[in-house]
Design a protein around this motif. Structure first.
Motif, short mmCIF file in Angstrom:
data_model
loop_
_atom_site.label_atom_id
_atom_site.label_comp_id
_atom_site.label_asym_id
_atom_site.label_seq_id
_atom_site.Cartn_x
_atom_site.Cartn_y
_atom_site.Cartn_z
N ALA A 241 12.20 -7.75 -1.91
CA ALA A 241 11.34 -6.59 -2.08
C ALA A 241 10.86 -6.13 -0.70
N GLU A 242 10.88 -4.83 -0.49
CA GLU A 242 10.41 -4.26 0.77
C GLU A 242 9.52 -3.06 0.46
N ARG A 243 8.32 -3.10 1.01
CA ARG A 243 7.39 -1.99 0.81
C ARG A 243 7.78 -0.86 1.76
N VAL A 244 7.94 0.34 1.17
CA VAL A 244 8.24 1.54 1.94
C VAL A 244 7.19 2.56 1.53
N GLY A 245 6.18 2.71 2.36
CA GLY A 245 5.07 3.59 2.00
C GLY A 245 4.32 3.00 0.81
N ARG A 246 4.22 3.77 -0.26
CA ARG A 246 3.50 3.31 -1.45
C ARG A 246 4.40 2.64 -2.47
N GLU A 247 5.70 2.67 -2.26
CA GLU A 247 6.60 2.06 -3.25
C GLU A 247 7.22 0.79 -2.70
N VAL A 248 7.69 -0.02 -3.63
CA VAL A 248 8.39 -1.24 -3.28
C VAL A 248 9.85 -1.07 -3.70
N ARG A 249 10.75 -1.29 -2.76
CA ARG A 249 12.18 -1.17 -3.02
C ARG A 249 12.75 -2.57 -3.23
N TYR A 250 13.51 -2.74 -4.29
CA TYR A 250 14.11 -4.04 -4.62
C TYR A 250 15.60 -4.00 -4.35
N ARG A 251 16.11 -5.13 -3.85
CA ARG A 251 17.55 -5.26 -3.57
C ARG A 251 18.07 -6.57 -4.16
N PHE A 252 19.25 -6.50 -4.72
CA PHE A 252 19.94 -7.67 -5.25
C PHE A 252 20.49 -8.48 -4.09
N LEU B 201 17.30 -9.52 -20.01
CA LEU B 201 16.67 -8.46 -19.22
C LEU B 201 16.84 -8.73 -17.72
N ARG B 202 16.68 -9.96 -17.29
CA ARG B 202 16.86 -10.26 -15.87
C ARG B 202 18.29 -10.01 -15.43
N LEU B 203 19.24 -10.32 -16.27
CA LEU B 203 20.64 -10.03 -15.93
C LEU B 203 20.87 -8.52 -15.89
N ARG B 204 20.23 -7.78 -16.78
CA ARG B 204 20.34 -6.31 -16.74
C ARG B 204 19.72 -5.75 -15.46
N ILE B 205 18.60 -6.34 -15.03
CA ILE B 205 17.96 -5.91 -13.78
C ILE B 205 18.90 -6.16 -12.61
N LEU B 206 19.49 -7.35 -12.55
CA LEU B 206 20.42 -7.66 -11.47
C LEU B 206 21.62 -6.71 -11.48
N ALA B 207 22.13 -6.41 -12.66
CA ALA B 207 23.27 -5.49 -12.76
C ALA B 207 22.88 -4.11 -12.24
N ALA B 208 21.67 -3.65 -12.57
CA ALA B 208 21.22 -2.34 -12.08
C ALA B 208 21.05 -2.36 -10.57
N LEU B 209 20.49 -3.44 -10.04
CA LEU B 209 20.29 -3.54 -8.59
C LEU B 209 21.60 -3.77 -7.85
N ALA B 210 22.61 -4.30 -8.51
CA ALA B 210 23.91 -4.49 -7.87
C ALA B 210 24.54 -3.14 -7.52
N GLU B 211 24.10 -2.08 -8.20
CA GLU B 211 24.60 -0.74 -7.91
C GLU B 211 23.88 -0.11 -6.73
N GLY B 212 22.77 -0.70 -6.31
CA GLY B 212 22.01 -0.17 -5.18
C GLY B 212 20.54 -0.47 -5.33
N GLU B 213 19.83 -0.44 -4.22
CA GLU B 213 18.40 -0.74 -4.26
C GLU B 213 17.66 0.27 -5.12
N SER B 214 16.49 -0.14 -5.62
CA SER B 214 15.74 0.72 -6.52
C SER B 214 14.27 0.33 -6.51
N ASN B 215 13.44 1.21 -7.05
CA ASN B 215 12.03 0.88 -7.24
C ASN B 215 11.76 0.67 -8.73
N VAL B 216 10.56 0.24 -9.05
CA VAL B 216 10.22 -0.08 -10.43
C VAL B 216 10.33 1.15 -11.32
#
Length: 91
Positions: free
Chosen positions: A69-80, A25-40
């Motif tokens: 992780a960077e908080r933007v307003g009410r959401e947290v954006r994650y980056r690989f 699952l962690r590798l899948r998360i990294l693969a998803a974030l490798a395509e661009g930043e995202s929130n939960v």
């Protein structure tokens, strides 16, 4: 014969990094974030896992330096952080 020996600190760092990556699952998360930043919420839809489980794994990845992780307003954006993975592999 290998001339460079790693310190215990360096070996502990490697061990921790590889332990964090020892999860499909962690590798899948990294693969998803490798395509661009995202929130939960977006990651939930892509990976089809619950928000609490996803947040727990993101915390593990963040603590190991693979994700920021960077908080933007009410959401947290994650980056690989590819540099952290490259550092681990090239050590």
């Amino acid at each position: 014969m290998i001339e460079h020996t790693m310190s215990d600190k360096e070996l502990r760092h490697l061990t921790k990094g590889f332990q964090v990556l020892h999860s499909v699952l962690r590798l899948r998360i990294l693969a998803a974030l490798a395509e661009g930043e995202s929130n939960v919420r977006d990651l939930e839809g892509v990976l089809r896992v619950s928000q609490p489980l996803l947040s727990w794994h993101l915390t593990q990845l963040r603590q190991a330096g693979f994700v920021t992780a960077e908080r933007v307003g009410r959401e947290v954006r994650y980056r690989f952080q590819a540099a952290a993975l490259q550092e681990l592999v090239c050590t």
